[in-house]
Design a protein around this motif. Structure first.
Motif, mmCIF file in Angstrom:
data_model
loop_
_atom_site.group_PDB
_atom_site.id
_atom_site.type_symbol
_atom_site.label_atom_id
_atom_site.label_comp_id
_atom_site.label_asym_id
_atom_site.label_seq_id
_atom_site.Cartn_x
_atom_site.Cartn_y
_atom_site.Cartn_z
ATOM 1 N N ALA A 124 0.850 -1.335 -0.050
ATOM 2 C CA ALA A 124 0.010 0.011 0.066
ATOM 3 C C ALA A 124 0.948 1.233 -0.034
ATOM 4 C CB ALA A 124 -0.747 0.017 1.095
ATOM 5 N N THR A 125 0.315 2.367 -0.648
ATOM 6 C CA THR A 125 1.097 3.558 -0.811
ATOM 7 C C THR A 125 0.122 4.424 -0.356
ATOM 8 O OG1 THR A 125 2.913 2.810 -2.514
ATOM 9 C CG2 THR A 125 2.374 5.150 -2.077
ATOM 10 N N PHE A 126 0.403 5.424 0.705
ATOM 11 C CA PHE A 126 -0.582 6.406 1.062
ATOM 12 C C PHE A 126 0.311 7.697 1.343
ATOM 13 C CE2 PHE A 126 0.462 4.030 4.722
ATOM 14 C CZ PHE A 126 0.138 5.016 6.197
ATOM 15 N N ASP A 127 -0.334 8.840 1.343
ATOM 16 C CA ASP A 127 0.125 9.927 1.900
ATOM 17 C C ASP A 127 -0.521 10.659 2.998
ATOM 18 O OD1 ASP A 127 -1.309 10.542 -0.663
ATOM 19 O OD2 ASP A 127 -0.004 12.547 -0.595
ATOM 20 N N GLY A 128 0.060 11.798 3.711
ATOM 21 C CA GLY A 128 -0.639 12.542 4.582
ATOM 22 C C GLY A 128 0.278 13.820 4.819
ATOM 23 N N VAL A 129 -0.259 14.480 5.876
ATOM 24 C CA VAL A 129 0.313 15.569 6.387
ATOM 25 C C VAL A 129 0.559 15.509 7.927
ATOM 26 C CG1 VAL A 129 0.156 18.205 6.562
ATOM 27 C CG2 VAL A 129 -0.600 16.997 4.645
ATOM 28 N N ALA A 130 1.551 16.027 8.421
ATOM 29 C CA ALA A 130 1.989 15.938 9.786
ATOM 30 C C ALA A 130 2.165 17.616 10.107
ATOM 31 C CB ALA A 130 2.875 15.288 10.376
ATOM 32 N N ILE A 131 1.653 18.269 11.091
ATOM 33 C CA ILE A 131 1.885 19.543 11.343
ATOM 34 C C ILE A 131 2.655 19.448 12.834
ATOM 35 C CG2 ILE A 131 0.966 21.679 12.057
ATOM 36 C CD1 ILE A 131 -1.507 20.991 10.404
#
Length: 162
Positions: A124-131
């Motif tokens: 699986a390949t997924f992305d996201g954001v971290a603050i």
């Protein structure tokens, strides 16, 4: 006799010093987050002791929010039990003197239970954001926004694919 060299900046000296201090703080924060990201995504969890504040506050972590350095390490250990063969990349980083925002992409093999799903072996390949909110060069607070629906759809949760 040579003419005196004039500064090309019209900002007063104190403003230039403030800008330089701010630039140094931004770079220090970006460096800390880069070390954190690299270490935590390659299994070197001791980096958490060097880059995360003892009183860390977190939001949005699948399976529960870490509340200390140790539970932050536990969260990454748990993720590694569910997913192996991880590769990751930082797609973009934006920072100011108090925050660092990272857009990332991760590829993993689903080799252990996750969110009630048994291991499927699927990639699986997924992305996201971290603050990350920074304090004195350490991560003091984290907001995590992974694309969990995409991850679940790829590893076989038909409910999330709909």
């Amino acid at each position: 006799m040579p003419e005196p060299i004039e500064s090309t900046s019209h900002a007063p000296n104190s403003q230039r010093r403030n800008d330089m201090c701010c630039s140094l703080a931004i770079q220090r924060n970006k460096d800390a987050v880069a070390r954190f990201f690299e270490g935590t995504h390659t299994g070197h969890l001791d980096v958490i002791d060097e880059t995360v504040a003892e009183d860390i506050v977190t939001h949005g972590f699948p399976g529960g929010n870490p509340t200390s350095r140790e539970t932050y390490k536990d969260w990454f250990r748990g993720f590694a039990e569910s997913f192996s063969n991880m590769s990751s990349e930082v797609l973009a980083t934006v920072a100011d003197a108090h925050r660092v925002v990272v857009h990332w992409r991760v590829s993993v093999d689903h080799t252990g239970p996750f969110a009630g799903l048994p291991a499927t072996g699927r990639r699986a390949t997924f992305d996201g954001v971290a603050i990350y909110r920074m304090r004195n060069g350490l991560i003091a607070e984290t907001w995590l926004f992974p694309d969990t629906p995409s991850l679940l759809a790829q590893i076989g949760d038909a409910r999330e694919a709909a």
